[in-house]
Motif scaffolding. Structure first.
Motif, PDB file in Angstrom:
ATOM      1  N   GLY A  40       0.817  -1.206   0.000  1.00 31.15           N
ATOM      2  CA  GLY A  40       0.000   0.000   0.000  1.00 31.15           C
ATOM      3  C   GLY A  40       0.845   1.247   0.000  1.00 31.15           C
ATOM      4  N   GLY A  41       0.250   2.370   0.433  1.00 28.39           N
ATOM      5  CA  GLY A  41       0.940   3.643   0.417  1.00 28.39           C
ATOM      6  C   GLY A  41       1.898   3.798   1.579  1.00 28.39           C
ATOM      7  N   ASP A  42       2.346   5.032   1.787  1.00 27.93           N
ATOM      8  CA  ASP A  42       3.294   5.342   2.845  1.00 27.93           C
ATOM      9  C   ASP A  42       2.620   5.179   4.204  1.00 27.93           C
ATOM     10  OD1 ASP A  42       4.798   6.859   4.828  1.00 27.93           O
ATOM     11  OD2 ASP A  42       5.913   7.717   3.157  1.00 27.93           O
ATOM     12  N   ALA A  43       3.071   4.203   4.982  1.00 27.78           N
ATOM     13  CA  ALA A  43       2.417   3.889   6.256  1.00 27.78           C
ATOM     14  C   ALA A  43       2.522   5.043   7.239  1.00 27.78           C
ATOM     15  CB  ALA A  43       3.019   2.621   6.862  1.00 27.78           C
ATOM     16  N   LEU A  44       3.631   5.773   7.229  1.00 26.00           N
ATOM     17  CA  LEU A  44       3.792   6.867   8.180  1.00 26.00           C
ATOM     18  C   LEU A  44       2.833   8.010   7.871  1.00 26.00           C
ATOM     19  CD1 LEU A  44       7.671   7.051   8.652  1.00 26.00           C
ATOM     20  CD2 LEU A  44       5.980   5.660   9.862  1.00 26.00           C
ATOM     21  N   VAL A  45       2.688   8.331   6.608  1.00 25.75           N
ATOM     22  CA  VAL A  45       1.747   9.386   6.225  1.00 25.75           C
ATOM     23  C   VAL A  45       0.325   8.981   6.561  1.00 25.75           C
ATOM     24  CG1 VAL A  45       0.790  10.697   4.294  1.00 25.75           C
ATOM     25  CG2 VAL A  45       3.263  10.314   4.441  1.00 25.75           C
ATOM     26  N   GLU A  46      -0.025   7.733   6.290  1.00 24.34           N
ATOM     27  CA  GLU A  46      -1.388   7.282   6.548  1.00 24.34           C
ATOM     28  C   GLU A  46      -1.701   7.228   8.042  1.00 24.34           C
ATOM     29  OE1 GLU A  46      -2.075   3.639   4.492  1.00 24.34           O
ATOM     30  OE2 GLU A  46      -1.795   4.529   2.508  1.00 24.34           O
ATOM     31  N   LEU A  47      -0.735   6.823   8.853  1.00 24.86           N
ATOM     32  CA  LEU A  47      -0.970   6.697  10.291  1.00 24.86           C
ATOM     33  C   LEU A  47      -0.815   8.017  11.033  1.00 24.86           C
ATOM     34  CD1 LEU A  47       0.946   3.357  10.966  1.00 24.86           C
ATOM     35  CD2 LEU A  47      -1.493   3.708  11.341  1.00 24.86           C
ATOM     36  N   PHE A  48       0.224   8.777  10.671  1.00 22.66           N
ATOM     37  CA  PHE A  48       0.606   9.941  11.466  1.00 22.66           C
ATOM     38  C   PHE A  48       0.390  11.276  10.754  1.00 22.66           C
ATOM     39  CE2 PHE A  48       3.252   6.340  12.751  1.00 22.66           C
ATOM     40  CZ  PHE A  48       3.030   6.310  14.120  1.00 22.66           C
ATOM     41  N   GLY A  49       0.152  11.210   9.447  1.00 18.61           N
ATOM     42  CA  GLY A  49      -0.060  12.442   8.700  1.00 18.61           C
ATOM     43  C   GLY A  49       1.211  13.210   8.414  1.00 18.61           C
ATOM     44  N   ARG A  79      -5.446   4.948  23.559  1.00 16.51           N
ATOM     45  CA  ARG A  79      -5.969   5.487  22.296  1.00 16.51           C
ATOM     46  C   ARG A  79      -7.172   6.388  22.537  1.00 16.51           C
ATOM     47  NH1 ARG A  79     -10.137   4.504  19.293  1.00 16.51           N
ATOM     48  NH2 ARG A  79     -10.732   2.687  20.533  1.00 16.51           N
ATOM     49  N   ARG A  80      -8.100   5.947  23.395  1.00 16.83           N
ATOM     50  CA  ARG A  80      -9.316   6.721  23.624  1.00 16.83           C
ATOM     51  C   ARG A  80      -9.023   8.048  24.333  1.00 16.83           C
ATOM     52  NH1 ARG A  80     -14.273   4.042  23.174  1.00 16.83           N
ATOM     53  NH2 ARG A  80     -14.103   1.827  22.645  1.00 16.83           N
ATOM     54  N   GLU A  81      -8.156   8.011  25.323  1.00 18.05           N
ATOM     55  CA  GLU A  81      -7.930   9.212  26.131  1.00 18.05           C
ATOM     56  C   GLU A  81      -6.982  10.200  25.465  1.00 18.05           C
ATOM     57  OE1 GLU A  81      -7.446   9.005  30.306  1.00 18.05           O
ATOM     58  OE2 GLU A  81      -8.493   7.085  30.500  1.00 18.05           O
ATOM     59  N   LEU A  82      -6.045   9.708  24.657  1.00 21.60           N
ATOM     60  CA  LEU A  82      -5.021  10.597  24.119  1.00 21.60           C
ATOM     61  C   LEU A  82      -5.173  10.861  22.627  1.00 21.60           C
ATOM     62  CD1 LEU A  82      -1.989   9.245  26.162  1.00 21.60           C
ATOM     63  CD2 LEU A  82      -3.500  11.162  26.682  1.00 21.60           C
ATOM     64  N   GLY A  83      -5.889  10.009  21.918  1.00 24.82           N
ATOM     65  CA  GLY A  83      -6.262  10.296  20.539  1.00 24.82           C
ATOM     66  C   GLY A  83      -5.141  10.331  19.525  1.00 24.82           C
ATOM     67  N   LYS A  84      -4.047   9.648  19.803  1.00 22.87           N
ATOM     68  CA  LYS A  84      -2.939   9.586  18.849  1.00 22.87           C
ATOM     69  C   LYS A  84      -2.702   8.128  18.434  1.00 22.87           C
ATOM     70  CE  LYS A  84      -1.527  13.943  18.738  1.00 22.87           C
ATOM     71  NZ  LYS A  84      -0.222  14.332  19.299  1.00 22.87           N
ATOM     72  N   PRO A  85      -1.985   7.919  17.321  1.00 23.96           N
ATOM     73  CA  PRO A  85      -1.749   6.550  16.849  1.00 23.96           C
ATOM     74  C   PRO A  85      -1.043   5.684  17.885  1.00 23.96           C
ATOM     75  CG  PRO A  85      -1.223   8.126  15.135  1.00 23.96           C
ATOM     76  CD  PRO A  85      -1.448   8.924  16.379  1.00 23.96           C
ATOM     77  N   VAL A  86      -1.509   4.451  17.982  1.00 28.21           N
ATOM     78  CA  VAL A  86      -0.964   3.478  18.929  1.00 28.21           C
ATOM     79  C   VAL A  86      -0.518   2.239  18.155  1.00 28.21           C
ATOM     80  CG1 VAL A  86      -1.496   1.957  20.881  1.00 28.21           C
ATOM     81  CG2 VAL A  86      -2.402   4.299  20.821  1.00 28.21           C
ATOM     82  N   GLY A  87       0.662   1.732  18.516  1.00 27.10           N
ATOM     83  CA  GLY A  87       1.145   0.470  17.980  1.00 27.10           C
ATOM     84  C   GLY A  87       1.288  -0.548  19.094  1.00 27.10           C
ATOM     85  N   ILE A  88       1.438  -1.808  18.727  1.00 30.26           N
ATOM     86  CA  ILE A  88       1.526  -2.907  19.693  1.00 30.26           C
ATOM     87  C   ILE A  88       2.750  -3.757  19.389  1.00 30.26           C
ATOM     88  CG2 ILE A  88       0.365  -4.916  20.688  1.00 30.26           C
ATOM     89  CD1 ILE A  88      -1.206  -2.309  21.091  1.00 30.26           C
ATOM     90  N   ASN A  89       3.519  -4.076  20.431  1.00 34.46           N
ATOM     91  CA  ASN A  89       4.618  -5.034  20.304  1.00 34.46           C
ATOM     92  C   ASN A  89       4.519  -6.014  21.456  1.00 34.46           C
ATOM     93  OD1 ASN A  89       6.956  -6.328  19.476  1.00 34.46           O
ATOM     94  ND2 ASN A  89       8.324  -4.882  20.485  1.00 34.46           N
ATOM     95  N   VAL A  90       4.298  -7.294  21.138  1.00 34.12           N
ATOM     96  CA  VAL A  90       4.216  -8.335  22.159  1.00 34.12           C
ATOM     97  C   VAL A  90       5.488  -9.164  22.088  1.00 34.12           C
ATOM     98  CG1 VAL A  90       2.884 -10.246  23.114  1.00 34.12           C
ATOM     99  CG2 VAL A  90       1.703  -8.405  21.898  1.00 34.12           C
TER     100      VAL A  90
END
Length: 276
Positions: free
Chosen positions: A8-17, A96-107
Motif C-alpha cells: 500500500g501507500g506510505d504507512a507513516l503518512v497514513e498513520l501519522f499524517g 488510544r481513547r484518552e489521548l487520541g494519537k496513533p498506537v502500535g503494539i509489540n508483544v
C-alpha cells in the motif's frame, strides 16, 4: 490485485499524517502471569502505562508503541498466555481513547498474532514484529519469522489495515544461520513479505546502530524506515537526516533507565531539539 511486496501507500503518512515521526515506547510493568509480576493492582499498571503515554504525547511525540517489556524473561509466541493479550488490549484501548494519537503494539517475544488481536480489539494502527521473515537465534532460543501465520490471521480478522513495522537484523540475537545472505537481502525479504515499514536497531535496548549501517538498511528497504534503539539527543538529528522516524524510550526515562517512568521534561527538551 496487489502485487507481491507492495502493501500500500506510505504507512507513516497514513498513520501519522507526516513523513518524519517520533514514536515513544510505553514499557508496561510486569503483567499478571509474568515471572516478575508481584500482585500489583492491574489498575495501577494501566495508569502507569497511560501516564507514560501522556508524557510522550504531551511532549510532542507523534504516537506510541505499547510493549510488555516488564514480562522478562520473554516467552516464545506459542507460550504466551491469553492473559497477556487481554491486559495489553485494555491499556492500549485506554491510551488510544484518552489521548487520541496513533498506537502500535509489540508483544515480546515476536508474538505477531497476539499483537494483531490486541491491535484489532484496541483500535491500534500498527504492530511491531521483531522477526517477520527468516529466523534467528535470540535470548528466547530459535525464533522464526511470523509473516505467513500472521498475515493469514490478519486476513481472517479482516483487519488488513493494521500496518506491520518489521525489524531488520534485529537486536538481542545472532543471525549466523542466515549469514550466507547479505543484510540487504534480508531487508528485501521483509518487503517481499509485505512489511509496511522497516526498523533498524543496534545490538540491544539502548544501543545505537552505526549511521552507515542505518543508511544501508534504508536504501535496501525502499519504504519508510525507522531506527528503533539507541536514539539520544546527541544523535537524533543525524539519524533523522537518514531515516523517516525514530522509536525512543530509554533516553526519555528518568535517569535514562528504560525501566523507569517517562520523564516529561526530557521529552519536551528532546522534541524541542529535533529538526524535522
Amino acid at each position: 490485485m496487489t502485487q507481491l511486496g507492495q502493501s500500500g501507500g506510505d504507512a507513516l503518512v497514513e498513520l501519522f499524517g507526516r513523513t518524519k515521526v517520533v514514536i515513544g515506547v510505553v514499557h508496561l510493568a510486569p503483567l499478571p502471569g509474568a515471572p516478575r509480576y508481584d500482585g500489583e493492582a492491574v489498575e495501577a499498571i494501566y495508569q502507569r502505562g497511560l501516564d507514560d503515554a501522556r508524557s510522550y504525547l504531551d511532549g510532542g511525540c507523534d504516537g506510541v508503541i505499547v510493549e510488555n517489556h516488564g514480562d522478562i524473561p520473554f516467552a516464545k509466541p506459542d507460550d504466551i498466555g491469553p492473559e497477556t493479550a487481554a491486559f495489553m488490549a485494555v491499556v492500549s484501548d485506554r491510551i488510544r481513547r484518552e489521548l487520541g494519537k496513533p498506537v502500535g503494539i509489540n508483544v515480546l517475544a515476536n508474538a505477531a498474532i497476539p499483537a494483531l488481536a490486541i491491535a484489532s480489539a484496541a483500535g491500534a494502527g500498527f504492530i511491531r514484529v521483531n522477526q517477520w521473515a527468516n529466523a534467528y537465534v535470540a535470548n528466547e532460543g530459535f525464533v522464526e519469522g511470523e509473516s505467513g501465520r500472521a498475515a493469514r490471521y490478519r486476513a481472517r480478522l479482516r483487519v488488513n489495515g493494521i500496518r506491520v513495522f518489521a525489524d531488520a537484523h534485529v537486536k538481542h540475537g545472532a543471525h549466523a544461520i542466515v549469514a550466507d545472505r547479505p543484510v540487504e537481502e534480508l531487508v528485501k525479504d521483509l518487503v517481499f513479505f509485505d512489511a509496511d515499514a522497516i526498523i533498524a536497531t543496534g545490538q540491544r535496548t539502548g544501543h545505537a546502530a552505526d549511521l552507515s549501517y542505518i543508511s544501508m538498511i534504508k536504501e535496501a528497504a525502499g519504504r519508510p524506515t525507522l531506527v528503533g534503539s539507541g536514539v539520544t539527543p546527541d544523535n537524533a538529528n543525524d539519524i533523522l537526516g537518514i531515516v523517516d522516524g525514530i522509536i525512543i524510550a530509554s533516553a526519555l526515562k528518568h535517569d535514562g533507565v528504560w525501566w523507569n517512568q517517562v520523564d516529561p521534561a526530557r521529552v519536551k527538551t528532546f522534541m524541542a531539539g529535533l529538526r524535522r
